[in-house]
Design a protein around this motif. Structure first.
Motif, PDB file in Angstrom:
ATOM      1  N   TRP A 177     -21.581  20.108 107.422  1.00 37.75           N
ATOM      2  CA  TRP A 177     -22.814  20.532 107.997  1.00 37.75           C
ATOM      3  C   TRP A 177     -23.992  20.314 107.339  1.00 37.75           C
ATOM      4  O   TRP A 177     -24.851  19.328 107.907  1.00 37.75           O
ATOM      5  CB  TRP A 177     -22.434  21.190 108.673  1.00 37.75           C
ATOM      6  N   GLN A 178     -24.102  20.480 105.951  1.00 39.46           N
ATOM      7  CA  GLN A 178     -24.910  20.636 105.198  1.00 39.46           C
ATOM      8  C   GLN A 178     -24.799  19.653 105.013  1.00 39.46           C
ATOM      9  O   GLN A 178     -26.244  19.535 104.398  1.00 39.46           O
ATOM     10  CB  GLN A 178     -25.138  21.985 104.154  1.00 39.46           C
ATOM     11  N   CYS A 179     -24.386  18.465 104.257  1.00 35.52           N
ATOM     12  CA  CYS A 179     -24.727  17.463 104.618  1.00 35.52           C
ATOM     13  C   CYS A 179     -25.638  16.278 105.541  1.00 35.52           C
ATOM     14  O   CYS A 179     -26.366  15.594 105.610  1.00 35.52           O
ATOM     15  CB  CYS A 179     -23.610  15.820 103.816  1.00 35.52           C
ATOM     16  N   GLY A 180     -25.354  16.956 106.896  1.00 37.04           N
ATOM     17  CA  GLY A 180     -26.224  16.370 107.793  1.00 37.04           C
ATOM     18  C   GLY A 180     -27.370  17.055 107.935  1.00 37.04           C
ATOM     19  O   GLY A 180     -28.347  16.502 107.972  1.00 37.04           O
ATOM     20  N   ALA A 181     -27.021  18.054 107.182  1.00 35.18           N
ATOM     21  CA  ALA A 181     -28.531  19.015 107.752  1.00 35.18           C
ATOM     22  C   ALA A 181     -29.670  18.384 106.440  1.00 35.18           C
ATOM     23  O   ALA A 181     -30.741  18.406 106.592  1.00 35.18           O
ATOM     24  CB  ALA A 181     -28.567  20.700 107.251  1.00 35.18           C
ATOM     25  N   MET A 182     -29.022  18.164 105.627  1.00 36.90           N
ATOM     26  CA  MET A 182     -29.417  17.266 104.335  1.00 36.90           C
ATOM     27  C   MET A 182     -30.487  16.115 104.634  1.00 36.90           C
ATOM     28  O   MET A 182     -31.210  15.827 104.386  1.00 36.90           O
ATOM     29  CB  MET A 182     -28.957  17.258 103.433  1.00 36.90           C
ATOM     30  N   PHE A 183     -29.564  14.784 105.903  1.00 37.81           N
ATOM     31  CA  PHE A 183     -29.573  13.823 105.526  1.00 37.81           C
ATOM     32  C   PHE A 183     -30.899  14.170 106.619  1.00 37.81           C
ATOM     33  O   PHE A 183     -32.479  13.122 106.400  1.00 37.81           O
ATOM     34  CB  PHE A 183     -28.883  13.056 106.393  1.00 37.81           C
ATOM     35  N   GLY A 184     -31.011  15.420 107.611  1.00 34.23           N
ATOM     36  CA  GLY A 184     -31.962  15.282 108.249  1.00 34.23           C
ATOM     37  C   GLY A 184     -33.339  15.262 107.956  1.00 34.23           C
ATOM     38  O   GLY A 184     -34.792  15.275 108.492  1.00 34.23           O
ATOM     39  N   SER A 185     -33.766  16.599 106.588  1.00 36.02           N
ATOM     40  CA  SER A 185     -34.279  17.262 105.768  1.00 36.02           C
ATOM     41  C   SER A 185     -35.367  15.798 105.472  1.00 36.02           C
ATOM     42  O   SER A 185     -36.388  15.485 105.070  1.00 36.02           O
ATOM     43  CB  SER A 185     -34.862  17.761 104.649  1.00 36.02           C
ATOM     44  N   LEU A 186     -34.168  14.293 104.358  1.00 37.01           N
ATOM     45  CA  LEU A 186     -34.800  13.357 104.136  1.00 37.01           C
ATOM     46  C   LEU A 186     -35.183  12.233 105.375  1.00 37.01           C
ATOM     47  O   LEU A 186     -36.381  11.553 105.073  1.00 37.01           O
ATOM     48  CB  LEU A 186     -33.727  12.499 102.894  1.00 37.01           C
ATOM     49  N   ILE A 187     -34.500  12.527 106.463  1.00 31.87           N
ATOM     50  CA  ILE A 187     -35.036  11.777 107.904  1.00 31.87           C
ATOM     51  C   ILE A 187     -36.302  12.152 107.602  1.00 31.87           C
ATOM     52  O   ILE A 187     -37.972  11.437 107.754  1.00 31.87           O
ATOM     53  CB  ILE A 187     -34.434  12.050 109.329  1.00 31.87           C
ATOM     54  N   ASP A 188     -36.818  12.975 107.252  1.00 29.12           N
ATOM     55  CA  ASP A 188     -38.634  13.882 107.726  1.00 29.12           C
ATOM     56  C   ASP A 188     -38.798  14.051 106.749  1.00 29.12           C
ATOM     57  O   ASP A 188     -40.618  13.068 106.396  1.00 29.12           O
ATOM     58  CB  ASP A 188     -38.367  15.543 107.486  1.00 29.12           C
ATOM     59  N   TYR A 189     -38.414  13.608 105.805  1.00 34.22           N
ATOM     60  CA  TYR A 189     -39.428  12.797 104.537  1.00 34.22           C
ATOM     61  C   TYR A 189     -39.468  11.551 104.175  1.00 34.22           C
ATOM     62  O   TYR A 189     -40.848  11.303 104.525  1.00 34.22           O
ATOM     63  CB  TYR A 189     -38.557  12.860 102.879  1.00 34.22           C
ATOM     64  N   TYR A 190     -39.084  10.472 104.790  1.00 34.55           N
ATOM     65  CA  TYR A 190     -39.533   9.107 105.428  1.00 34.55           C
ATOM     66  C   TYR A 190     -40.773   9.796 105.990  1.00 34.55           C
ATOM     67  O   TYR A 190     -41.601   9.209 106.094  1.00 34.55           O
ATOM     68  CB  TYR A 190     -38.772   8.254 106.067  1.00 34.55           C
ATOM     69  N   PHE A 191     -40.204   9.906 106.832  1.00 32.67           N
ATOM     70  CA  PHE A 191     -41.451  10.111 108.617  1.00 32.67           C
ATOM     71  C   PHE A 191     -42.941  11.054 108.377  1.00 32.67           C
ATOM     72  O   PHE A 191     -44.077  10.094 107.980  1.00 32.67           O
ATOM     73  CB  PHE A 191     -40.779  10.660 110.125  1.00 32.67           C
ATOM     74  N   TYR A 192     -42.701  11.664 106.795  1.00 32.24           N
ATOM     75  CA  TYR A 192     -44.270  12.354 106.757  1.00 32.24           C
ATOM     76  C   TYR A 192     -44.560  11.438 104.686  1.00 32.24           C
ATOM     77  O   TYR A 192     -45.488  11.455 105.176  1.00 32.24           O
ATOM     78  CB  TYR A 192     -44.087  14.147 105.568  1.00 32.24           C
ATOM     79  N   THR A 193     -43.918  10.954 104.311  1.00 30.29           N
ATOM     80  CA  THR A 193     -44.030  10.216 103.185  1.00 30.29           C
ATOM     81  C   THR A 193     -44.794   8.911 103.494  1.00 30.29           C
ATOM     82  O   THR A 193     -45.135   8.244 102.716  1.00 30.29           O
ATOM     83  CB  THR A 193     -43.314  10.583 101.954  1.00 30.29           C
ATOM     84  N   GLY A 194     -43.434   7.934 103.943  1.00 31.56           N
ATOM     85  CA  GLY A 194     -43.239   6.631 104.352  1.00 31.56           C
ATOM     86  C   GLY A 194     -42.509   6.259 103.143  1.00 31.56           C
ATOM     87  O   GLY A 194     -42.396   5.010 102.538  1.00 31.56           O
ATOM     88  N   ASP A 195     -41.599   7.200 102.478  1.00 32.50           N
ATOM     89  CA  ASP A 195     -41.347   6.622 101.129  1.00 32.50           C
ATOM     90  C   ASP A 195     -39.542   6.420 101.692  1.00 32.50           C
ATOM     91  O   ASP A 195     -38.959   7.657 101.857  1.00 32.50           O
ATOM     92  CB  ASP A 195     -41.303   7.733 100.089  1.00 32.50           C
ATOM     93  N   ASP A 196     -39.157   5.010 101.036  1.00 31.60           N
ATOM     94  CA  ASP A 196     -38.124   4.987 101.288  1.00 31.60           C
ATOM     95  C   ASP A 196     -36.832   4.641 100.999  1.00 31.60           C
ATOM     96  O   ASP A 196     -35.517   4.113 101.396  1.00 31.60           O
ATOM     97  CB  ASP A 196     -37.790   3.428 102.576  1.00 31.60           C
ATOM     98  N   GLN A 197     -37.036   4.936 100.115  1.00 33.42           N
ATOM     99  CA  GLN A 197     -36.272   5.313  98.642  1.00 33.42           C
ATOM    100  C   GLN A 197     -34.610   5.481  99.088  1.00 33.42           C
ATOM    101  O   GLN A 197     -33.570   4.989  98.496  1.00 33.42           O
ATOM    102  CB  GLN A 197     -36.645   5.438  97.535  1.00 33.42           C
ATOM    103  N   PHE A 198     -34.360   6.303 100.021  1.00 38.67           N
ATOM    104  CA  PHE A 198     -33.067   7.292 100.337  1.00 38.67           C
ATOM    105  C   PHE A 198     -32.666   6.390 101.899  1.00 38.67           C
ATOM    106  O   PHE A 198     -31.853   6.917 101.832  1.00 38.67           O
ATOM    107  CB  PHE A 198     -34.085   8.994 100.485  1.00 38.67           C
ATOM    108  N   ASN A 199     -33.541   5.856 101.975  1.00 43.50           N
ATOM    109  CA  ASN A 199     -33.026   6.015 103.482  1.00 43.50           C
ATOM    110  C   ASN A 199     -32.034   4.861 104.130  1.00 43.50           C
ATOM    111  O   ASN A 199     -30.985   5.551 104.663  1.00 43.50           O
ATOM    112  CB  ASN A 199     -34.452   4.278 104.244  1.00 43.50           C
TER     113      ASN A 199
END
Length: 424
Positions: free
Chosen positions: A36-58
């Motif tokens: 479950w925590q990997c899904g939660a981590m991906f949620g944080s990285l989706i937020d990261y792209y939303f806030y920063t525009g940095d797509d390196q993890f997409n």
């Protein structure tokens, strides 16, 4: 800058993920982390792209999110189902919901789409609503043979509420809002939420949910807060939902923010006692995430929320001075620059979410299918699933429950890590 600090925290977080490496499984973290925590981590990285525009993890996020959907595209993946709880499944849907709302790049047309994945999870969980015990509610566990099948936990039900409210906002389908109301009313009726809008951990079916476990975890407050904020917006500013949002914010301040270091977030159930486990370390990530998102659905909360986010982000950045790199984040944000000695996925996620939340005023509100949303849905997805919650209970398996500085080279000035200098 805030973006530079978030980038460092995110890059350090991804050093802990091996699902994109040779021999790794996309969408899985190494032990001791649960699926479950990997899904939660991906949620944080989706937020990261939303806030920063940095797509390196997409690409990595999309790969992992799609690899784990399972044969029925509902996050009931065969390599996890025998230990999978409703909250586990739900955290993947929460990440997919954020992807739809934040216009994270849609998957290829021949792959499952973010909105349809959320609807599939929601429908499978609605089928599991169990009226045999406690007059309703989701059980923690999905399968009868797992320890915890006789427990109805607040986070599982809170995620169903959260998703129902957000799906109502995105699709304008009243059925989802009706479900959100049902879950809220049930949570209140059982006493898992008290009159002050404090949320407790859960209760057992064999006691008909009369034995409330009074543990208080920050993510329970967060998941209901954002759901209530969406219902406030969906109902065009209902006084009832406004009051509920306000009461949850007040109870959160009393329960999850330090009195001695004002406005700094604390996981009070375990952090002061050094008893937090691998799951618990990540809970502040979700409260931070959902508080920031609340300001978009209920803009009148912005000043209240951001006073706490700013203080917490400053404390989190000061803690990001540990590990062999000198940039890994600890968890005791009240300790300032005195690094607490802990590292892990949860610590990184929590720091990332609270730091990038400082950017919430610079991004647009979540989209809906009538305001620019592009994610395709399928209202019937997951509705063919089968599950009978009245089957005999059994217990054969034990597992931990979910709920029950910054530069390439470390800069330290006067003992303070460089992440702090980025956001100061």
């Amino acid at each position: 800058s805030i973006k530079a600090a978030a980038k460092q925290v995110a890059e350090d977080l991804m050093t802990m993920y091996n699902g994109n490496q040779l021999g790794g499984i996309p969408g899985n973290l190494p032990a001791p982390y649960y699926w479950w925590q990997c899904g939660a981590m991906f949620g944080s990285l989706i937020d990261y792209y939303f806030y920063t525009g940095d797509d390196q993890f997409n690409d990595v996020v999309t790969e992992g999110m799609l690899f784990q959907v399972g044969p029925n595209n509902d996050y009931m993946t065969p390599n996890q189902t025998k230990t999978e709880g409703n909250d586990d499944q739900g955290f993947w849907a929460v990440a997919a919901m954020s992807a739809a709302e934040q216009k994270f790049p849609d998957p290829p047309a021949n792959k499952p789409q973010w909105l349809a994945l959320v609807q599939a999870v929601f429908n499978t969980q609605a089928l599991r609503w169990d009226t045999q015990f406690c007059n309703g509610g989701l059980r923690w566990q999905i399968f009868t043979f797992n320890t915890g099948y006789n427990y109805k936990n607040t986070i599982s039900n809170g995620i169903l509420f959260n998703l129902g409210a957000r799906l109502a906002m995105y699709t304008r389908n009243q059925t989802y809002a009706d479900w959100a109301e049902r879950v809220w009313d049930w949570t209140e009726a059982t006493g898992m939420m008290n009159q002050d809008h404090v949320f407790f951990d859960g209760a057992h079916t064999d006691k008909n949910c009369t034995d409330i476990n009074k543990q208080r975890w920050s993510y329970n407050a967060g998941v209901y807060l954002l759901g209530a904020a969406n219902m406030y917006n969906y109902t065009n500013g209902s006084d009832t939902w406004r009051d509920r949002v306000s009461l949850i914010l007040n109870s959160s301040n009393n329960n999850f923010f330090s009195q001695s270091v004002p406005n700094v977030m604390v996981e009070t159930q375990c952090e002061p006692f050094n008893t937090c486990n691998t799951d618990n370390w990540s809970f502040k990530a979700y409260l931070s995430r959902w508080m920031a998102a609340t300001t978009k659905m209920a803009p009148w909360t912005y000043d209240i929320v951001m006073e706490r986010i700013r203080a917490s982000a400053a404390g989190a950045a000061l803690q990001c001075s540990g590990g062999s790199s000198g940039t890994l984040c600890g968890m005791k944000w009240t300790e300032g620059a005195r690094y607490d000695g802990t590292t892990g996925v949860g610590q990184q996620m929590s720091a990332l979410e609270v730091i990038q939340s400082l950017l919430v005023s610079r991004v647009a509100a979540p989209v809906t299918n009538s305001t620019g949303g592009t994610s395709r849905g399928d209202p019937s997805a997951g509705s063919s699933g089968t599950f009978d919650p009245s089957l005999p209970q059994g217990t054969i398996q034990q597992r931990d429950k979910v709920g029950a500085g910054f530069l390439t080279t470390l800069i330290i000035i006067s003992g303070i890590g460089s992440v702090w200098w980025m956001i100061a």
